[in-house]
Motif scaffolding. Structure first.
Motif: not given
Length: 158
Positions: A18-34
């Motif tokens: 869950q820590r690895e895939v938390h959407p906040d970790k992908f905020a810089a990569q954009g909405a699609a990545a989140q």
């Protein structure tokens, strides 16, 4: 995958994933990545829910190995099991006190735990998925009955 699982290891692995895939970790990569991260998070939660529940885990293993449970349309049970179910139901109908019902609950829980041990052996040692599927169906009956007993105890306690 084995039926026998260490719950602490399972919980730790779930938290790690869950820590690895938390959407906040992908905020810089954009909405699609989140969105993709959120989908992975949902899938990880679904897997965790299935694996932490012994009956769901046993069902999953049986299905993975070509022995689906089909509880909704396969209700055939051994005669001795059906007789035991009838005896428990009669005892529940005749039970007047919480103590009577708790005794019935203890009996059904004991049989349920014995059945889980049997299922574990069938899956992990015997690799007999068809026989384990039959036992999972029996366990489903027992768990449903145990829920009914608990509901009756709650009603009587009010």
């Amino acid at each position: 995958m084995k039926f026998a699982q260490d719950r602490a290891v399972l919980d730790a692995r779930w938290k790690e994933l869950q820590r690895e895939v938390h959407p906040d970790k992908f905020a810089a990569q954009g909405a699609a990545a989140q969105r993709i991260a959120m989908q992975w998070s949902v899938r990880i939660n679904e897997a965790y829910q299935r694996l932490k529940d012994p009956m769901k885990r046993a069902s999953y293993l049986c299905e993975l190995h070509g022995a689906p449970i089909h509880a909704e349309n396969n209700t055939a049970m051994p005669t001795d099991f059906l007789m035991q179910q009838m005896q428990w139901r009669e005892a529940l109908d005749e039970a007047k006190t919480v103590q009577d019902m708790e005794e019935i609950a203890l009996q059904s829980n004991t049989v349920g735990h014995e059945l889980l041990s049997k299922i574990e052996h069938m899956l992990d040692m015997g690799r007999d998925f068809a026989a384990a599927a039959q036992q999972v169906r029996s366990l489903m009956f027992i768990e449903r009955f145990a829920s009914e007993v608990d509901a009756r105890i709650d009603q009587l306690g009010q």
